[in-house]
Motif scaffolding. Sequence first.
Motif, mmCIF file in Angstrom:
data_model
loop_
_atom_site.group_PDB
_atom_site.id
_atom_site.type_symbol
_atom_site.label_atom_id
_atom_site.label_comp_id
_atom_site.label_asym_id
_atom_site.label_seq_id
_atom_site.Cartn_x
_atom_site.Cartn_y
_atom_site.Cartn_z
ATOM 1 N N ARG A 91 0.874 -1.186 0.000
ATOM 2 C CA ARG A 91 0.000 0.000 0.000
ATOM 3 C C ARG A 91 0.898 1.218 0.000
ATOM 4 N N PRO A 92 1.367 1.644 -1.232
ATOM 5 C CA PRO A 92 2.298 2.778 -1.291
ATOM 6 C C PRO A 92 1.705 4.051 -0.722
ATOM 7 N N ASP A 93 0.335 4.197 -0.725
ATOM 8 C CA ASP A 93 -0.270 5.438 -0.252
ATOM 9 C C ASP A 93 -0.223 5.560 1.265
ATOM 10 N N ILE A 94 0.053 4.492 1.955
ATOM 11 C CA ILE A 94 0.156 4.546 3.424
ATOM 12 C C ILE A 94 1.639 4.533 3.760
ATOM 13 N N ALA A 95 2.160 5.723 4.012
ATOM 14 C CA ALA A 95 3.614 5.892 4.171
ATOM 15 C C ALA A 95 3.981 5.888 5.641
ATOM 16 N N VAL A 96 3.813 4.754 6.282
ATOM 17 C CA VAL A 96 4.253 4.650 7.684
ATOM 18 C C VAL A 96 5.768 4.536 7.691
ATOM 19 N N PRO A 97 6.478 5.390 8.391
ATOM 20 C CA PRO A 97 7.948 5.365 8.354
ATOM 21 C C PRO A 97 8.513 4.101 8.998
ATOM 22 N N LEU A 98 9.747 3.811 8.598
ATOM 23 C CA LEU A 98 10.438 2.644 9.161
ATOM 24 C C LEU A 98 10.775 2.916 10.623
ATOM 25 N N GLN A 99 10.414 1.951 11.466
ATOM 26 C CA GLN A 99 10.652 2.110 12.899
ATOM 27 C C GLN A 99 12.127 1.818 13.193
ATOM 28 N N THR A 100 12.679 2.603 14.056
ATOM 29 C CA THR A 100 14.103 2.459 14.361
ATOM 30 C C THR A 100 14.408 1.211 15.175
ATOM 31 N N ALA A 142 -0.251 5.064 17.308
ATOM 32 C CA ALA A 142 -1.514 5.777 17.414
ATOM 33 C C ALA A 142 -1.775 6.548 16.129
ATOM 34 N N PRO A 143 -3.067 6.891 15.839
ATOM 35 C CA PRO A 143 -3.377 7.664 14.616
ATOM 36 C C PRO A 143 -2.670 9.011 14.630
ATOM 37 N N SER A 144 -2.105 9.366 13.507
ATOM 38 C CA SER A 144 -1.397 10.638 13.354
ATOM 39 C C SER A 144 -1.230 10.891 11.856
ATOM 40 N N PRO A 145 -0.883 12.103 11.468
ATOM 41 C CA PRO A 145 -0.667 12.362 10.031
ATOM 42 C C PRO A 145 0.409 11.460 9.442
ATOM 43 N N ALA A 146 1.400 11.073 10.249
ATOM 44 C CA ALA A 146 2.467 10.211 9.742
ATOM 45 C C ALA A 146 2.000 8.784 9.503
ATOM 46 N N THR A 147 0.862 8.420 10.084
ATOM 47 C CA THR A 147 0.334 7.044 9.922
ATOM 48 C C THR A 147 -0.972 7.045 9.155
#
Length: 475
Positions: free
Chosen positions: A113-122, A130-135
Motif C-alpha cells: 500500500r504505497p499510499d500509506i507511508a508509515v515510516p520505518l521504525q528504528t 496511534a493515529p497521526s498524520p504520519a500514519t
Amino acid sequence: MSTAATAVASPLGRAPWYRPRSLRGQLLLWLVPLHLLAAVAAGWNFHACYSRLVYTFMDGQMAALAHSHAARSAAEVAKAAPPPVVSDKQLYKWGSFIVQLWSGDGRLLASSRPDIAVPLQTAPGYQDLAPSPATADQGWRVYTASPEPAGGDRLHVQVLQSSRFLSEEVAARALQAGLPIALLLPVLLLVLWLVVGRSSRHLHELAQQVAQRDEGSLQQQIALTRLPEEIAPLVAAFNSLLARLREAFAAQRRFVQDAAHELRTPMAAVSLQLENLRPDVPPGPPQQQLAQLEAGLRRAQHLVEQLLRLSRQEAPASAPPAEPLDLTELLRDSIGQLMVLADRRGIEVGFDGRIAPRLRAAPSDLRSLFDNLLDNALRYTPPGGQVEVRLHAPEDRPVVDIIDSGPGLPPEMRERVFDRFFRMPGASAGGSGLGLAIARAAGARHRLRIELLARDDGAPGLLARIHLGTALIHT
C-alpha cells in the motif's frame, strides 16, 4: 373473638425502595445487581482472553511474514515484480497485512500500500502506532525485522496490520462468547421473579387462611402441603396454638353450661317457694315486694336460659341436614310458640309469606335466630302494638323482615345492641342483653346476615332484616 376480615392488608406501611420489607423485594434488590455485575465481569473476562489470543496469533503471522522477506536482497527486490496492492476491504475487514521493504540505507523499495507511508521504525520488534498524520490517521500494529548483520544489501522488512481490525475482531469474538450469557440473563431474572412471586403467593394465601379463622373454625387446621419447608414449622406452631385456643374455648363453654345447669334447680326451687308463699303474704306493700321479687327471679331464669343458648351457639357447627328446610313452615312454628307472649301483651302478630324459600341449615340454629328476634320485637313493642313477619324478595334478594311498632333504635346503636349484655339506656323491658348476640351467632354459622333498619313506611319501630344469602337453595 370477632369475625375476621377476609382481606389482609400490610400493617407496616410503605417502605423506601432501597429498604423493602417484602421477601420478593429484598431478594430482587440483592440478586439483580449481583447478576448484572457477574454478567459485566464475564464480558470483561471474555474480552481480555480473546484480546490476548487474537494478538498472539496475529503477531506470529506478522513475524513469520516479515522474516520470509528478510532473506531477500535489495537487488532481488528490484528485479522482482512489485507486491500486490491490498485494498481497503482486505485491510480493514479481512485483516490483510501491509508489507514494506526498505533498503539498508532506509529507502522504501516496495510496499503493498504505497499510499500509506508509515515510516520505518528504528527499533525492531512489535509496536503500536496511534493515529497521526504520519500514519495516515490510522492506528497500526507494526512488526519490524532488521537484517543481521546490518548493512550490505540486506532488507529491512516492516509488516503492518490495522488496529481497528484487531479491535473489532476482539470485540466480535468476545460478544459471540458472551451472547448466551446476555440472552440467559433476562430469562434468569424472569424465572427468579416467578419463583419468588410463587412463594410470596403461598404466603399470601396462608395469611388469608389465618385471617379467616374465628371461634367457629378453630377445628380446621391449616394444611402444610404446598408450603415452603422454611414456613412449615411456623404453620405447625400456629396449628398447635389453634388447638390450645380451641381447648380454652371448650373449657369456657363447659363452665358456662355447668354453671347454668347448676343454677336451674335452685332457681326452680325458689320460684316454687315464692308461689307457695304468695297466699300467706298480706296485701299491700308486702304483695308488691313479692311481685318485684318474682319479676327479678324470672329475669334471672331467662338470663340462665340465654347463657345456655349462647354456649350452644359457640360450639363447633354440626353438618347441615341433607334435606333442605321449608322456611315458611319454620317461621310459622316460631310465631306460634311466641303467641302466648303476644296474647299476654295484647300485640297483634301477622305473617306475610310472598315466597317459599328452602334453606340447607340446622333447624335449631334457625329457630334460635328467629325466636330471639321475635322475642325481642314482642318485648319492645308496647301493649296493643303490632309485629309483622314478612317473607319476600325486594330487589330479587330473598329476606325475612321482622317489623315491630316499638320505639325503634337510633342509627348509632344498631350495631352496639349485638354486643353481649348490652342494653339500651332507660330500657324498661326485662331482658338479658343476650338475645341479639345469640341471633347473630346462630345466623353467622350459616352466613345469614342480620341488619337493623328503620321502618320503610316512616312509622315508629324497628325492621330486623335477615338476608338469606348463600344458605338459600331455591324459592
